[in-house]
Design a protein around this motif. Structure first.
Motif, mmCIF file in Angstrom:
data_model
loop_
_atom_site.group_PDB
_atom_site.id
_atom_site.type_symbol
_atom_site.label_atom_id
_atom_site.label_comp_id
_atom_site.label_asym_id
_atom_site.label_seq_id
_atom_site.Cartn_x
_atom_site.Cartn_y
_atom_site.Cartn_z
ATOM 1 N N PHE A 147 7.555 10.038 6.803
ATOM 2 C CA PHE A 147 7.249 9.964 5.323
ATOM 3 C C PHE A 147 8.618 10.107 4.409
ATOM 4 N N ASP A 148 9.432 11.123 4.900
ATOM 5 C CA ASP A 148 10.666 11.524 4.238
ATOM 6 C C ASP A 148 11.526 10.384 4.158
ATOM 7 N N GLU A 149 11.764 9.685 5.307
ATOM 8 C CA GLU A 149 12.557 8.553 5.371
ATOM 9 C C GLU A 149 12.358 7.498 4.706
ATOM 10 N N ALA A 150 10.962 7.101 4.461
ATOM 11 C CA ALA A 150 10.210 6.061 3.712
ATOM 12 C C ALA A 150 10.415 6.484 2.298
ATOM 13 N N VAL A 151 10.484 7.626 1.778
ATOM 14 C CA VAL A 151 10.592 8.258 0.573
ATOM 15 C C VAL A 151 12.167 7.876 0.009
ATOM 16 N N ARG A 152 13.192 8.404 0.993
ATOM 17 C CA ARG A 152 14.372 8.114 0.674
ATOM 18 C C ARG A 152 14.830 6.683 0.444
ATOM 19 N N ALA A 153 14.248 5.835 1.397
ATOM 20 C CA ALA A 153 14.658 4.431 0.973
ATOM 21 C C ALA A 153 13.954 3.991 -0.175
ATOM 22 N N TRP A 154 12.955 4.423 -0.531
ATOM 23 C CA TRP A 154 12.090 4.065 -1.750
ATOM 24 C C TRP A 154 12.904 4.344 -3.147
ATOM 25 N N ARG A 155 13.359 5.481 -3.093
ATOM 26 C CA ARG A 155 14.205 5.939 -4.190
ATOM 27 C C ARG A 155 15.576 5.251 -4.164
ATOM 28 N N ALA A 156 16.126 4.865 -3.378
ATOM 29 C CA ALA A 156 17.513 4.116 -3.194
ATOM 30 C C ALA A 156 17.285 2.884 -3.764
ATOM 31 N N ALA A 157 16.082 2.198 -3.419
ATOM 32 C CA ALA A 157 15.913 0.876 -4.189
ATOM 33 C C ALA A 157 15.685 0.824 -5.350
ATOM 34 N N PHE A 186 0.820 -1.060 -0.070
ATOM 35 C CA PHE A 186 -0.071 0.047 -0.138
ATOM 36 C C PHE A 186 0.850 1.185 0.163
ATOM 37 N N LEU A 187 1.941 1.368 1.012
ATOM 38 C CA LEU A 187 2.691 2.192 0.983
ATOM 39 C C LEU A 187 3.493 2.364 -0.325
ATOM 40 N N ASP A 188 3.919 1.485 -0.871
ATOM 41 C CA ASP A 188 4.506 1.556 -2.254
ATOM 42 C C ASP A 188 3.760 2.107 -3.417
ATOM 43 N N ALA A 189 2.524 1.565 -3.489
ATOM 44 C CA ALA A 189 1.450 2.231 -4.513
ATOM 45 C C ALA A 189 1.175 3.708 -4.241
ATOM 46 N N LEU A 190 1.266 4.167 -2.834
ATOM 47 C CA LEU A 190 0.905 5.530 -2.502
ATOM 48 C C LEU A 190 2.007 6.303 -3.162
ATOM 49 N N LEU A 191 3.448 5.949 -2.912
ATOM 50 C CA LEU A 191 4.404 6.719 -3.339
ATOM 51 C C LEU A 191 4.616 6.722 -4.943
ATOM 52 N N ARG A 192 4.063 5.638 -5.567
ATOM 53 C CA ARG A 192 4.047 5.783 -6.776
ATOM 54 C C ARG A 192 3.127 6.731 -7.472
ATOM 55 N N THR A 193 1.725 6.630 -6.758
ATOM 56 C CA THR A 193 0.889 7.733 -7.058
ATOM 57 C C THR A 193 1.379 8.954 -6.629
ATOM 58 N N ALA A 194 1.905 8.971 -5.846
ATOM 59 C CA ALA A 194 2.406 10.550 -5.210
ATOM 60 C C ALA A 194 3.658 11.066 -6.111
ATOM 61 N N SER A 195 4.137 10.288 -6.841
ATOM 62 C CA SER A 195 5.029 10.722 -8.119
ATOM 63 C C SER A 195 4.818 10.848 -9.492
ATOM 64 N N ARG A 196 3.515 10.668 -9.608
ATOM 65 C CA ARG A 196 3.111 10.682 -10.980
ATOM 66 C C ARG A 196 3.455 11.994 -11.763
ATOM 67 N N LEU A 197 3.602 12.978 -11.187
ATOM 68 C CA LEU A 197 3.978 14.214 -11.764
ATOM 69 C C LEU A 197 5.498 14.598 -11.891
ATOM 70 N N GLY A 198 6.257 13.618 -11.230
ATOM 71 C CA GLY A 198 7.804 13.972 -11.293
ATOM 72 C C GLY A 198 8.248 13.509 -9.884
ATOM 73 N N PRO A 199 8.240 14.801 -9.126
ATOM 74 C CA PRO A 199 8.537 14.818 -7.583
ATOM 75 C C PRO A 199 7.717 13.979 -6.930
ATOM 76 N N VAL A 200 8.333 13.369 -5.741
ATOM 77 C CA VAL A 200 7.006 12.647 -4.713
ATOM 78 C C VAL A 200 6.784 13.730 -3.727
ATOM 79 N N ILE A 201 5.439 13.731 -3.862
ATOM 80 C CA ILE A 201 4.617 14.908 -3.178
ATOM 81 C C ILE A 201 4.168 14.112 -1.892
ATOM 82 N N GLY A 202 4.308 15.029 -0.822
ATOM 83 C CA GLY A 202 3.976 14.530 0.549
ATOM 84 C C GLY A 202 4.247 15.125 1.650
#
Length: 260
Positions: free
Chosen positions: A199-209, A142-158
């Motif tokens: 949220f910013d920690e989760a985003v950084r890990a997601w981007r790194a992966a 769910f969190l993964d899908a949320l981040l993909r949705t939040a980044s549809r416009l380029g940056p990860v918004i949150g």
């Protein structure tokens, strides 16, 4: 013990079915449409309309209620009224235990879907069947899908300060198996992941992966909702917790370490 699993085709349902079978339960899986699975008995029933519920609960010892309809005009009909209809049918059939899966924070976070889940908890508690409510934190997919949705416009918004505590759905399945074995709790148990993340920690890990360089565009969630989310409304201090981390999910999904 024979267990009916509603919402058996969902994210948690797909984790629950093999776990219950491995733990020796006789599983009857329920969905709105016909399915074929040689390893489980599937029945067709609809929580929203009530069609097939009496037949679905007939002859089972326990019901594990996973079915839900988030973020829809049908949510009240499915999650609240449908849960009531299921509880009544289960009571008439002599079912000995109804386990309802809810979400950590339904009593603290002012969000419409959560109000329906909290109302459904109360329906279960007031119903004719001995009961258990298990509230889980958010699943990593769910969190993964949320981040993909939040980044549809380029940056990860949150909102960078929102707190989450992802818990692996397979570990929740294991906890549900334990709760079924233990019998009715007559209360609420919370179950979360091993670590609380901003949220910013989760985003950084997601981007790194993912090997992504998408920047985080901070947008503060306003009002009572934002305050509750930043204060940890989606997290729990309850023990035990799951063991698999957000980084473990990212490594399995993307091959990266999920660590920075």
């Amino acid at each position: 013990m024979k267990v009916l699993v509603t919402g058996a085709g969902g994210t948690l349902g797909r984790a629950v079915l093999p776990r219950l079978r491995a733990d020796g339960f006789d599983v009857r899986a329920m969905s709105r449409r016909p399915r074929h699975d040689p390893a489980a008995e599937w029945v067709v029933a609809d929580v929203e309309t009530g069609v097939g519920l009496a037949e679905a609960v007939d002859g089972v010892d326990a019901v594990l209620h996973l079915a839900s309809q988030p973020n829809s005009r049908r949510t009240h009909r499915v999650d609240v009224l449908g849960t009531r209809d299921l509880a009544v049918a289960a009571g008439a059939a002599g079912v000995a235990h109804l386990v309802y899966v809810s979400i950590v924070g339904v009593d603290r976070v002012p969000y419409a879907y959560y109000r329906h889940k909290l109302a459904a908890e109360r329906v279960v508690a007031a119903g004719p069947v001995p009961w258990t409510v298990l509230r889980a934190t958010q699943f990593p997919p769910f969190l993964d899908a949320l981040l993909r949705t939040a980044s549809r416009l380029g940056p990860v918004i949150g909102d960078p300060a929102v707190l989450a505590q992802p818990v692996d759905q397979h570990e929740v399945a294991g906890r549900l198996s334990e709760r079924l074995t233990a019998g009715p709790l007559g209360g609420i148990e919370e179950y979360g992941g091993p670590q609380v993340l901003r949220f910013d920690e989760a985003v950084r890990a997601w981007r790194a992966a993912r090997g992504s360089r998408r920047p985080l565009l901070p947008v503060r969630i306003p009002g009572r909702l934002g305050s509750a989310l930043r204060a940890g409304g989606l997290t729990t201090t309850a023990t035990p917790t799951g063991r698999r981390t957000w980084a473990d999910h990212l490594a399995d999904t993307y091959g990266g370490t999920g660590r920075r």
